[in-house]
Scaffold this motif. Structure first.
Motif, mmCIF file in Angstrom:
data_model
loop_
_atom_site.group_PDB
_atom_site.id
_atom_site.type_symbol
_atom_site.label_atom_id
_atom_site.label_comp_id
_atom_site.label_asym_id
_atom_site.label_seq_id
_atom_site.Cartn_x
_atom_site.Cartn_y
_atom_site.Cartn_z
ATOM 1 N N CYS A 19 0.860 -1.179 0.000
ATOM 2 C CA CYS A 19 0.000 0.000 0.000
ATOM 3 C C CYS A 19 0.903 1.238 0.000
ATOM 4 O O CYS A 19 2.108 1.135 0.244
ATOM 5 N N PRO A 20 0.380 2.420 -0.281
ATOM 6 C CA PRO A 20 1.236 3.593 -0.444
ATOM 7 C C PRO A 20 1.987 4.032 0.811
ATOM 8 O O PRO A 20 2.995 4.720 0.698
ATOM 9 N N ALA A 21 1.501 3.680 1.995
ATOM 10 C CA ALA A 21 2.152 4.134 3.227
ATOM 11 C C ALA A 21 3.619 3.708 3.249
ATOM 12 O O ALA A 21 3.954 2.567 2.923
ATOM 13 N N LEU A 22 4.497 4.617 3.647
ATOM 14 C CA LEU A 22 5.928 4.374 3.572
ATOM 15 C C LEU A 22 6.361 3.192 4.428
ATOM 16 O O LEU A 22 7.165 2.359 3.996
ATOM 17 N N GLY A 23 5.850 3.099 5.651
ATOM 18 C CA GLY A 23 6.234 1.994 6.516
ATOM 19 C C GLY A 23 5.859 0.644 5.927
ATOM 20 O O GLY A 23 6.656 -0.302 5.940
ATOM 21 N N ASP A 24 4.650 0.541 5.378
ATOM 22 C CA ASP A 24 4.205 -0.708 4.760
ATOM 23 C C ASP A 24 5.043 -1.026 3.521
ATOM 24 O O ASP A 24 5.335 -2.188 3.243
ATOM 25 N N THR A 25 5.421 0.013 2.790
ATOM 26 C CA THR A 25 6.235 -0.195 1.598
ATOM 27 C C THR A 25 7.592 -0.784 1.964
ATOM 28 O O THR A 25 8.090 -1.705 1.302
ATOM 29 N N SER A 46 4.895 -0.188 -7.137
ATOM 30 C CA SER A 46 4.918 0.872 -6.129
ATOM 31 C C SER A 46 5.326 2.186 -6.775
ATOM 32 O O SER A 46 6.425 2.303 -7.330
ATOM 33 N N ALA A 47 4.449 3.183 -6.670
ATOM 34 C CA ALA A 47 4.756 4.492 -7.236
ATOM 35 C C ALA A 47 5.942 5.134 -6.530
ATOM 36 O O ALA A 47 6.797 5.755 -7.166
ATOM 37 N N SER A 48 6.024 4.996 -5.202
ATOM 38 C CA SER A 48 7.122 5.633 -4.465
ATOM 39 C C SER A 48 8.457 4.960 -4.756
ATOM 40 O O SER A 48 9.484 5.629 -4.923
ATOM 41 N N LEU A 49 8.478 3.633 -4.826
ATOM 42 C CA LEU A 49 9.734 2.931 -5.076
ATOM 43 C C LEU A 49 10.246 3.124 -6.500
ATOM 44 O O LEU A 49 11.437 2.947 -6.766
ATOM 45 N N PHE A 50 9.358 3.499 -7.417
ATOM 46 C CA PHE A 50 9.794 3.717 -8.803
ATOM 47 C C PHE A 50 10.861 4.808 -8.865
ATOM 48 O O PHE A 50 11.771 4.747 -9.692
ATOM 49 N N ALA A 51 10.784 5.779 -7.963
ATOM 50 C CA ALA A 51 11.760 6.870 -7.962
ATOM 51 C C ALA A 51 13.139 6.409 -7.498
ATOM 52 O O ALA A 51 14.140 7.091 -7.758
ATOM 53 N N ALA A 65 0.113 4.999 -10.095
ATOM 54 C CA ALA A 65 -0.604 5.198 -8.839
ATOM 55 C C ALA A 65 -1.531 4.045 -8.496
ATOM 56 O O ALA A 65 -1.801 3.777 -7.329
ATOM 57 N N GLN A 66 -2.051 3.352 -9.495
ATOM 58 C CA GLN A 66 -3.032 2.288 -9.275
ATOM 59 C C GLN A 66 -2.503 0.973 -9.851
ATOM 60 O O GLN A 66 -2.382 0.824 -11.068
ATOM 61 N N PRO A 67 -2.155 0.002 -9.023
ATOM 62 C CA PRO A 67 -1.639 -1.265 -9.554
ATOM 63 C C PRO A 67 -2.731 -2.067 -10.251
ATOM 64 O O PRO A 67 -3.895 -2.054 -9.835
ATOM 65 N N ASP A 68 -2.367 -2.760 -11.306
ATOM 66 C CA ASP A 68 -3.296 -3.625 -12.037
ATOM 67 C C ASP A 68 -3.085 -5.051 -11.532
ATOM 68 O O ASP A 68 -2.300 -5.818 -12.090
ATOM 69 N N VAL A 69 -3.790 -5.396 -10.468
ATOM 70 C CA VAL A 69 -3.589 -6.695 -9.830
ATOM 71 C C VAL A 69 -3.958 -7.857 -10.755
ATOM 72 O O VAL A 69 -3.205 -8.840 -10.847
ATOM 73 N N PRO A 70 -5.082 -7.810 -11.485
ATOM 74 C CA PRO A 70 -5.381 -8.918 -12.406
ATOM 75 C C PRO A 70 -4.292 -9.119 -13.450
ATOM 76 O O PRO A 70 -3.948 -10.261 -13.776
ATOM 77 N N VAL A 79 1.057 -13.398 -6.660
ATOM 78 C CA VAL A 79 1.012 -11.980 -6.311
ATOM 79 C C VAL A 79 0.685 -11.879 -4.829
ATOM 80 O O VAL A 79 -0.254 -12.523 -4.352
ATOM 81 N N ILE A 80 1.473 -11.107 -4.102
ATOM 82 C CA ILE A 80 1.192 -10.840 -2.688
ATOM 83 C C ILE A 80 0.854 -9.362 -2.590
ATOM 84 O O ILE A 80 1.686 -8.503 -2.890
ATOM 85 N N CYS A 81 -0.377 -9.077 -2.195
ATOM 86 C CA CYS A 81 -0.934 -7.727 -2.317
ATOM 87 C C CYS A 81 -1.444 -7.222 -0.972
ATOM 88 O O CYS A 81 -2.087 -7.964 -0.221
ATOM 89 N N ALA A 82 -1.148 -5.974 -0.651
ATOM 90 C CA ALA A 82 -1.692 -5.356 0.554
ATOM 91 C C ALA A 82 -3.210 -5.332 0.478
ATOM 92 O O ALA A 82 -3.787 -5.047 -0.583
#
Length: 327
Positions: A19-25, A46-51, A65-70, A79-82
């Motif tokens: 999920c986007p939260a930094l700690g969870d990332t 992850s949008a944040s990790l892309f940087a 910003a929005q992952p395509d899980v399917p 796939v392991i998803c928050a």
């Protein structure tokens, strides 16, 4: 542990969706490193990790910003998803039917979807416990890093004895890093935040001992923070790379229960977490053993609110950070 034929093995393709939260990332990044060490081809959406993809060799970082899980489910073995993405999906019922997607929650899976009763498959075999919570017992005293390692070992069959290599190709540690403290005074949850007055008093006392004290916030709050801490530099970064590069100029992070503390711990820095929670609360920095939880001597309830901030002793921090010689 999962059945022998269902364990993760070298050559498999696994996608992780924090999920986007930094700690969870940072937590799923740790799991990604565990998988990579097992020879797995790992993708992180992850949008944040892309940087900071240049600091993550061997991992495929997928931005957006929005992952395509399917789509990830179609191109990966697992796939392991928050759980956050599942709960807010346009069609959670459809996504719950994806047979190779495992959902992870911090402490509780949503009861209404009965995920615990649904099987996750890996290479045609069931993977028991794949839908799970990270923290199984908040009173056990383990950190979330220890809990994610338990999931990695017991469910995925990964070796957790060695420490992952971590971020690579980081900027050189600044020559004056040993004397710099970064304070993260805010979180998105006001009830978790120590007082601005308390942080200002702590900063002033540390500065008097020779420490270079600086504050860190998000861009939207930088101006307000600068007015609250007029005698100190306040930083705000547009992306995670800027923040990581900055923390390479520091040796200590002081924060609320927030992502800044977890990132500092991941980078090997010394961390102090100011919180009303108990010293062994689960979501404390746990990527290294140089962390200290500073909590109140006591608390009480007043008009439905927990009063804790006046009972934080800053001496717990000041005693452990000796004076720094000025050059």
């Amino acid at each position: 542990m999962a059945g022998e034929q269902a364990l993760i093995s070298a050559g498999m393709k696994v996608a992780l969706v924090p999920c986007p939260a930094l700690g969870d990332t940072t937590l799923l990044l740790w799991l990604a490193w565990r998988l990579k060490d097992a020879g797995v081809q790992v993708s992180l959406a992850s949008a944040s990790l892309f940087a900071v993809r240049d600091y993550l060799p061997g991992l495929e970082i997928i931005g957006g910003a929005q992952p395509d899980v399917p789509a990830l489910a179609r191109s990966h073995d697992l796939v392991i998803c928050a759980i956050d993405w599942f709960v807010h999906a346009n069609d959670p019922e459809t996504e719950s039917a994806l047979g190779n997607v495992a959902y992870l929650a911090g402490k509780k899976l949503p009861v209404r979807y009965e995920l615990e009763r649904k099987t996750v498959s890996l290479a045609g075999a069931p993977l028991p416990g794949a839908h799970n919570v990270i923290c199984r017992d908040p009173k056990a005293g383990k950190t979330m890093v220890q809990w994610i390692d338990i999931y990695a070992h017991e469910i995925l069959g990964l070796d957790i004895m060695s420490k992952p290599a971590g971020l690579q190709s980081l900027p050189a540690i600044a020559e004056d890093a040993a004397g710099r403290v970064a304070i993260f005074p805010t979180t998105p949850h006001a009830s978790k935040n120590y007082s601005h007055r308390g942080f200002r008093r702590l900063a002033q006392k540390l500065a008097a001992k020779g420490w270079q004290v600086e504050f860190v916030g998000i861009p939207a709050e930088q101006q307000a923070l600068q007015s609250q801490y007029p005698d100190f530099t306040v930083h705000a970064f547009q992306d995670l790379k800027g923040l990581i590069d900055y923390l390479c100029t520091c040796s200590v992070v002081i924060s609320n229960d927030s992502g800044g503390g977890h990132l500092g711990s991941l980078l090997g820095l010394r961390t102090f977490t100011i919180t009303r929670r108990r010293s062994d609360f689960t979501w404390r920095p746990g990527f290294n053993d140089r962390n200290r939880v500073v909590n109140p001597r006591f608390t009480f309830k007043w008009m439905g609110k927990t009063i804790w901030r006046p009972f934080i002793s800053l001496n717990h921090v000041l005693r452990e950070l000796p004076p720094v010689a000025r050059h």
